[in-house]
Design a protein around this motif. Structure first.
Motif, PDB file in Angstrom:
ATOM      1  N   ARG A  27       0.854  -1.181   0.000  1.00  0.00           N
ATOM      2  CA  ARG A  27       0.000   0.000   0.000  1.00  0.00           C
ATOM      3  C   ARG A  27       0.894   1.236   0.000  1.00  0.00           C
ATOM      4  O   ARG A  27       2.033   1.179   0.469  1.00  0.00           O
ATOM      5  CB  ARG A  27      -0.925   0.018   1.216  1.00  0.00           C
ATOM      6  CG  ARG A  27      -1.957  -1.107   1.221  1.00  0.00           C
ATOM      7  CD  ARG A  27      -2.966  -0.898   2.334  1.00  0.00           C
ATOM      8  NE  ARG A  27      -3.821   0.263   2.104  1.00  0.00           N
ATOM      9  CZ  ARG A  27      -4.623   0.786   3.025  1.00  0.00           C
ATOM     10  NH1 ARG A  27      -4.666   0.282   4.233  1.00  0.00           N
ATOM     11  NH2 ARG A  27      -5.373   1.826   2.737  1.00  0.00           N
ATOM     12  N   SER A  30       2.169   6.874   1.949  1.00  0.00           N
ATOM     13  CA  SER A  30       1.536   8.148   2.283  1.00  0.00           C
ATOM     14  C   SER A  30       0.219   7.980   3.043  1.00  0.00           C
ATOM     15  O   SER A  30      -0.286   8.943   3.617  1.00  0.00           O
ATOM     16  CB  SER A  30       1.290   8.966   1.007  1.00  0.00           C
ATOM     17  OG  SER A  30       0.508   8.225   0.087  1.00  0.00           O
ATOM     18  N   ASN A  31      -0.330   6.783   3.063  1.00  0.00           N
ATOM     19  CA  ASN A  31      -1.558   6.524   3.825  1.00  0.00           C
ATOM     20  C   ASN A  31      -1.308   6.418   5.329  1.00  0.00           C
ATOM     21  O   ASN A  31      -2.253   6.379   6.105  1.00  0.00           O
ATOM     22  CB  ASN A  31      -2.207   5.209   3.381  1.00  0.00           C
ATOM     23  CG  ASN A  31      -2.807   5.283   1.987  1.00  0.00           C
ATOM     24  OD1 ASN A  31      -2.892   6.345   1.386  1.00  0.00           O
ATOM     25  ND2 ASN A  31      -3.220   4.143   1.471  1.00  0.00           N
ATOM     26  N   TYR A  32      -0.028   6.375   5.725  1.00  0.00           N
ATOM     27  CA  TYR A  32       0.321   5.994   7.085  1.00  0.00           C
ATOM     28  C   TYR A  32       1.155   7.045   7.816  1.00  0.00           C
ATOM     29  O   TYR A  32       2.128   7.564   7.280  1.00  0.00           O
ATOM     30  CB  TYR A  32       1.129   4.697   7.075  1.00  0.00           C
ATOM     31  CG  TYR A  32       0.383   3.515   6.508  1.00  0.00           C
ATOM     32  CD1 TYR A  32       0.380   3.268   5.144  1.00  0.00           C
ATOM     33  CD2 TYR A  32      -0.325   2.658   7.343  1.00  0.00           C
ATOM     34  CE1 TYR A  32      -0.311   2.186   4.624  1.00  0.00           C
ATOM     35  CE2 TYR A  32      -1.009   1.574   6.827  1.00  0.00           C
ATOM     36  CZ  TYR A  32      -1.000   1.347   5.471  1.00  0.00           C
ATOM     37  OH  TYR A  32      -1.687   0.277   4.959  1.00  0.00           O
ATOM     38  N   ARG A  53       2.004  11.791   8.084  1.00  0.00           N
ATOM     39  CA  ARG A  53       1.871  11.133   6.787  1.00  0.00           C
ATOM     40  C   ARG A  53       2.661  11.823   5.695  1.00  0.00           C
ATOM     41  O   ARG A  53       3.221  11.171   4.812  1.00  0.00           O
ATOM     42  CB  ARG A  53       0.392  11.048   6.407  1.00  0.00           C
ATOM     43  CG  ARG A  53      -0.387  10.033   7.221  1.00  0.00           C
ATOM     44  CD  ARG A  53      -1.883  10.201   7.048  1.00  0.00           C
ATOM     45  NE  ARG A  53      -2.247  10.202   5.635  1.00  0.00           N
ATOM     46  CZ  ARG A  53      -3.465  10.489   5.190  1.00  0.00           C
ATOM     47  NH1 ARG A  53      -4.430  10.817   6.048  1.00  0.00           N
ATOM     48  NH2 ARG A  53      -3.731  10.455   3.909  1.00  0.00           N
ATOM     49  N   SER A  54       2.732  13.137   5.734  1.00  0.00           N
ATOM     50  CA  SER A  54       3.447  13.877   4.695  1.00  0.00           C
ATOM     51  C   SER A  54       4.915  14.098   5.025  1.00  0.00           C
ATOM     52  O   SER A  54       5.705  14.477   4.157  1.00  0.00           O
ATOM     53  CB  SER A  54       2.786  15.244   4.487  1.00  0.00           C
ATOM     54  OG  SER A  54       2.975  16.049   5.631  1.00  0.00           O
ATOM     55  N   ASN A  74       7.846   9.496   0.397  1.00  0.00           N
ATOM     56  CA  ASN A  74       6.640   8.767   0.012  1.00  0.00           C
ATOM     57  C   ASN A  74       6.682   8.293  -1.444  1.00  0.00           C
ATOM     58  O   ASN A  74       5.969   7.348  -1.800  1.00  0.00           O
ATOM     59  CB  ASN A  74       5.401   9.618   0.256  1.00  0.00           C
ATOM     60  CG  ASN A  74       5.063   9.727   1.735  1.00  0.00           C
ATOM     61  OD1 ASN A  74       5.512   8.928   2.547  1.00  0.00           O
ATOM     62  ND2 ASN A  74       4.270  10.723   2.094  1.00  0.00           N
ATOM     63  N   ASN A  77       8.449   5.203  -1.098  1.00  0.00           N
ATOM     64  CA  ASN A  77       7.799   4.328  -0.107  1.00  0.00           C
ATOM     65  C   ASN A  77       8.766   3.900   0.996  1.00  0.00           C
ATOM     66  O   ASN A  77       8.768   2.734   1.423  1.00  0.00           O
ATOM     67  CB  ASN A  77       7.200   3.092  -0.785  1.00  0.00           C
ATOM     68  CG  ASN A  77       5.700   3.191  -0.970  1.00  0.00           C
ATOM     69  OD1 ASN A  77       5.107   4.270  -0.844  1.00  0.00           O
ATOM     70  ND2 ASN A  77       5.063   2.075  -1.273  1.00  0.00           N
ATOM     71  N   ASP A 100      -2.651   3.698   9.952  1.00  0.00           N
ATOM     72  CA  ASP A 100      -3.477   4.389   8.967  1.00  0.00           C
ATOM     73  C   ASP A 100      -4.764   4.889   9.614  1.00  0.00           C
ATOM     74  O   ASP A 100      -4.974   4.727  10.816  1.00  0.00           O
ATOM     75  CB  ASP A 100      -3.771   3.480   7.770  1.00  0.00           C
ATOM     76  CG  ASP A 100      -4.605   2.262   8.123  1.00  0.00           C
ATOM     77  OD1 ASP A 100      -4.985   1.522   7.201  1.00  0.00           O
ATOM     78  OD2 ASP A 100      -4.865   2.043   9.328  1.00  0.00           O
ATOM     79  N   GLY A 101      -5.594   5.556   8.835  1.00  0.00           N
ATOM     80  CA  GLY A 101      -6.862   6.056   9.348  1.00  0.00           C
ATOM     81  C   GLY A 101      -6.716   7.232  10.287  1.00  0.00           C
ATOM     82  O   GLY A 101      -7.556   7.448  11.161  1.00  0.00           O
ATOM     83  N   THR A 104      -3.943  13.998   8.676  1.00  0.00           N
ATOM     84  CA  THR A 104      -2.645  14.266   8.049  1.00  0.00           C
ATOM     85  C   THR A 104      -1.646  14.884   9.014  1.00  0.00           C
ATOM     86  O   THR A 104      -0.433  14.768   8.809  1.00  0.00           O
ATOM     87  CB  THR A 104      -2.808  15.186   6.836  1.00  0.00           C
ATOM     88  OG1 THR A 104      -3.508  16.379   7.249  1.00  0.00           O
ATOM     89  CG2 THR A 104      -3.631  14.517   5.747  1.00  0.00           C
TER      90      THR A 104
END
Length: 127
Positions: A27, A30-32, A53-54, A74, A77, A100-101, A104
């Motif tokens: 995955r 950047s989602n994490y 995340r960023s 990112n 990765n 995740d979830g 930002t």
């Protein structure tokens, strides 16, 4: 679920530097929100550094602040931990973890909610 693999550990002398990497697959990183943790022999796992995340904001525990820097790319990765002025007490297995979830601007400060973990890379600092 994201798969995480750490690398870059090794045996160094006190005062040396080392750069660890944590490569993600499965995955987009950047989602994490991400974190580095350490586990010394016979001790509990502890938080080292966290990053949004960023990558726009970071935090590290007091004992490594000014010596360690967490960063991420990112596009590649990959998460990094640049370790400087290493001390024998930094000897540990270093693990990266992902959550995740989250918003930002969320920065991990503990292992709470960190769901995906790598197996770790060993850093040994000799005196």
């Amino acid at each position: 679920q994201v798969q995480l693999v750490e690398s870059g550990g090794g045996l160094v002398q006190a005062g040396d530097s080392l750069k660890l990497s944590c490569t993600a697959s499965g995955r987009p990183l950047s989602n994490y929100a991400m974190g580095w943790f350490s586990q010394a022999p016979g001790k509990e796992r502890e938080f080292v550094c966290g990053i949004t995340r960023s990558g726009g904001a970071t935090t590290c525990m007091d004992s490594v602040r000014g010596r360690f820097t967490i960063s991420r790319d990112n596009v590649k990765n990959t998460l990094y931990l640049e370790m400087g002025s290493l001390r024998p007490e930094d000897t540990a297995v270093y693990l990266c973890a992902a959550r995740d979830g989250v918003a930002t601007n969320y920065i991990p400060r503990s292992d709470t909610g960190m769901r995906d973990w790598g197996k770790g890379t060993l850093v040994t600092v000799s005196s």
